[in-house]
Design a protein around this motif. Sequence first.
Motif, PDB file in Angstrom:
ATOM      1  N   ALA A 188       6.189  -0.132  -2.879  1.00  0.00           N
ATOM      2  CA  ALA A 188       5.467  -1.381  -2.615  1.00  0.00           C
ATOM      3  C   ALA A 188       4.051  -1.341  -3.191  1.00  0.00           C
ATOM      4  O   ALA A 188       3.507  -2.376  -3.599  1.00  0.00           O
ATOM      5  CB  ALA A 188       5.417  -1.648  -1.118  1.00  0.00           C
ATOM      6  N   ALA A 189       3.453  -0.154  -3.251  1.00  0.00           N
ATOM      7  CA  ALA A 189       2.087  -0.025  -3.759  1.00  0.00           C
ATOM      8  C   ALA A 189       1.975  -0.455  -5.214  1.00  0.00           C
ATOM      9  O   ALA A 189       0.950  -0.995  -5.634  1.00  0.00           O
ATOM     10  CB  ALA A 189       1.603   1.411  -3.593  1.00  0.00           C
ATOM     11  N   SER A 190       3.030  -0.240  -5.972  1.00  0.00           N
ATOM     12  CA  SER A 190       2.989  -0.613  -7.391  1.00  0.00           C
ATOM     13  C   SER A 190       2.969  -2.128  -7.580  1.00  0.00           C
ATOM     14  O   SER A 190       2.584  -2.622  -8.638  1.00  0.00           O
ATOM     15  CB  SER A 190       4.170  -0.001  -8.148  1.00  0.00           C
ATOM     16  N   ALA A 191       3.362  -2.882  -6.565  1.00  0.00           N
ATOM     17  CA  ALA A 191       3.370  -4.348  -6.656  1.00  0.00           C
ATOM     18  C   ALA A 191       2.038  -4.968  -6.236  1.00  0.00           C
ATOM     19  O   ALA A 191       1.841  -6.167  -6.407  1.00  0.00           O
ATOM     20  CB  ALA A 191       4.493  -4.911  -5.791  1.00  0.00           C
ATOM     21  N   ILE A 192       1.116  -4.173  -5.726  1.00  0.00           N
ATOM     22  CA  ILE A 192      -0.186  -4.696  -5.304  1.00  0.00           C
ATOM     23  C   ILE A 192      -1.005  -5.026  -6.545  1.00  0.00           C
ATOM     24  O   ILE A 192      -1.140  -4.200  -7.449  1.00  0.00           O
ATOM     25  CB  ILE A 192      -0.920  -3.675  -4.406  1.00  0.00           C
ATOM     26  N   GLU A 193      -1.537  -6.227  -6.593  1.00  0.00           N
ATOM     27  CA  GLU A 193      -2.240  -6.696  -7.789  1.00  0.00           C
ATOM     28  C   GLU A 193      -3.623  -6.075  -7.980  1.00  0.00           C
ATOM     29  O   GLU A 193      -4.024  -5.803  -9.102  1.00  0.00           O
ATOM     30  CB  GLU A 193      -2.344  -8.219  -7.765  1.00  0.00           C
ATOM     31  N   ASP A 194      -4.347  -5.868  -6.899  1.00  0.00           N
ATOM     32  CA  ASP A 194      -5.685  -5.281  -6.996  1.00  0.00           C
ATOM     33  C   ASP A 194      -5.549  -3.795  -7.363  1.00  0.00           C
ATOM     34  O   ASP A 194      -4.976  -3.011  -6.598  1.00  0.00           O
ATOM     35  CB  ASP A 194      -6.413  -5.435  -5.665  1.00  0.00           C
ATOM     36  N   PRO A 195      -6.077  -3.382  -8.539  1.00  0.00           N
ATOM     37  CA  PRO A 195      -5.893  -1.990  -8.991  1.00  0.00           C
ATOM     38  C   PRO A 195      -6.447  -0.937  -8.022  1.00  0.00           C
ATOM     39  O   PRO A 195      -5.816   0.094  -7.819  1.00  0.00           O
ATOM     40  CB  PRO A 195      -6.645  -1.930 -10.325  1.00  0.00           C
ATOM     41  N   GLU A 196      -7.588  -1.202  -7.417  1.00  0.00           N
ATOM     42  CA  GLU A 196      -8.165  -0.227  -6.481  1.00  0.00           C
ATOM     43  C   GLU A 196      -7.318  -0.120  -5.219  1.00  0.00           C
ATOM     44  O   GLU A 196      -7.068   0.980  -4.727  1.00  0.00           O
ATOM     45  CB  GLU A 196      -9.597  -0.613  -6.127  1.00  0.00           C
ATOM     46  N   GLU A 197      -6.884  -1.256  -4.714  1.00  0.00           N
ATOM     47  CA  GLU A 197      -6.049  -1.257  -3.514  1.00  0.00           C
ATOM     48  C   GLU A 197      -4.703  -0.599  -3.801  1.00  0.00           C
ATOM     49  O   GLU A 197      -4.180   0.163  -2.982  1.00  0.00           O
ATOM     50  CB  GLU A 197      -5.842  -2.697  -3.034  1.00  0.00           C
ATOM     51  N   SER A 198      -4.153  -0.868  -4.978  1.00  0.00           N
ATOM     52  CA  SER A 198      -2.882  -0.264  -5.374  1.00  0.00           C
ATOM     53  C   SER A 198      -3.012   1.255  -5.473  1.00  0.00           C
ATOM     54  O   SER A 198      -2.167   1.998  -4.962  1.00  0.00           O
ATOM     55  CB  SER A 198      -2.417  -0.837  -6.714  1.00  0.00           C
ATOM     56  N   ALA A 199      -4.082   1.726  -6.111  1.00  0.00           N
ATOM     57  CA  ALA A 199      -4.297   3.167  -6.276  1.00  0.00           C
ATOM     58  C   ALA A 199      -4.459   3.851  -4.929  1.00  0.00           C
ATOM     59  O   ALA A 199      -3.914   4.943  -4.700  1.00  0.00           O
ATOM     60  CB  ALA A 199      -5.512   3.424  -7.156  1.00  0.00           C
ATOM     61  N   ALA A 200      -5.185   3.221  -4.007  1.00  0.00           N
ATOM     62  CA  ALA A 200      -5.371   3.805  -2.676  1.00  0.00           C
ATOM     63  C   ALA A 200      -4.045   3.877  -1.923  1.00  0.00           C
ATOM     64  O   ALA A 200      -3.750   4.878  -1.259  1.00  0.00           O
ATOM     65  CB  ALA A 200      -6.391   2.996  -1.878  1.00  0.00           C
ATOM     66  N   ALA A 201      -3.231   2.833  -2.040  1.00  0.00           N
ATOM     67  CA  ALA A 201      -1.922   2.822  -1.370  1.00  0.00           C
ATOM     68  C   ALA A 201      -0.999   3.883  -1.959  1.00  0.00           C
ATOM     69  O   ALA A 201      -0.253   4.540  -1.230  1.00  0.00           O
ATOM     70  CB  ALA A 201      -1.290   1.437  -1.472  1.00  0.00           C
ATOM     71  N   VAL A 202      -1.054   4.061  -3.277  1.00  0.00           N
ATOM     72  CA  VAL A 202      -0.243   5.094  -3.940  1.00  0.00           C
ATOM     73  C   VAL A 202      -0.666   6.471  -3.453  1.00  0.00           C
ATOM     74  O   VAL A 202       0.173   7.300  -3.088  1.00  0.00           O
ATOM     75  CB  VAL A 202      -0.359   4.990  -5.478  1.00  0.00           C
TER      76      VAL A 202
END
Length: 129
Positions: free
Chosen positions: A101-115
Motif C-alpha cells: 500500500a505504501a507504494s500507492a501513496i502519492e506524497d514521496p516523503e509519506e510513501s518513503a516513511a511508510a515503506v
Amino acid sequence: MADFLQVELVAADRTVWSGEATMVIARTVDGDVGVLRGHAPMLSLLTQATVEITEPESGGVVAAVEGGFISVANDRVSILSERAVLAEEIDVTAARQDLEAASAIEDPEESAAAVRSAEARIRAVEKAG
C-alpha cells in the motif's frame, strides 16, 4: 562495573521491554551502533529500523522502532520511540500489505516513511525467526 547492561525499550504508550542484556544493536541516523558494557556515553537519533537486544541466557529480543532516541550512559541503555513493537507482536502479513500500500501513496516523503516502517517490521520478524 555491572555484569550486564540495563536496557529499557520504551514507546509513547508503554514499556515494551526492560531487563539485562549483554549487547544492543540499533540503527542511528549515522549508521548501526553496537553497545557493550563500558560503552562511552552517547545520545543519538534512531531511524525506522530494528533494535536487537541480546539477553544473557535466553537469546535475544528484536523490535521494530519508528525513530526516536538511544541514550547510553553508565551501562544503561534507554531506547525511546514513538512506536516500538516486539517481533512476536507483529503481524507479518499485515506488514507486507502495508508495504504494498505504501507504494500507492502519492506524497514521496509519506510513501518513503511508510515503506521504511513496513520494512522494519518485516525485518524484525525475519531476524527473530
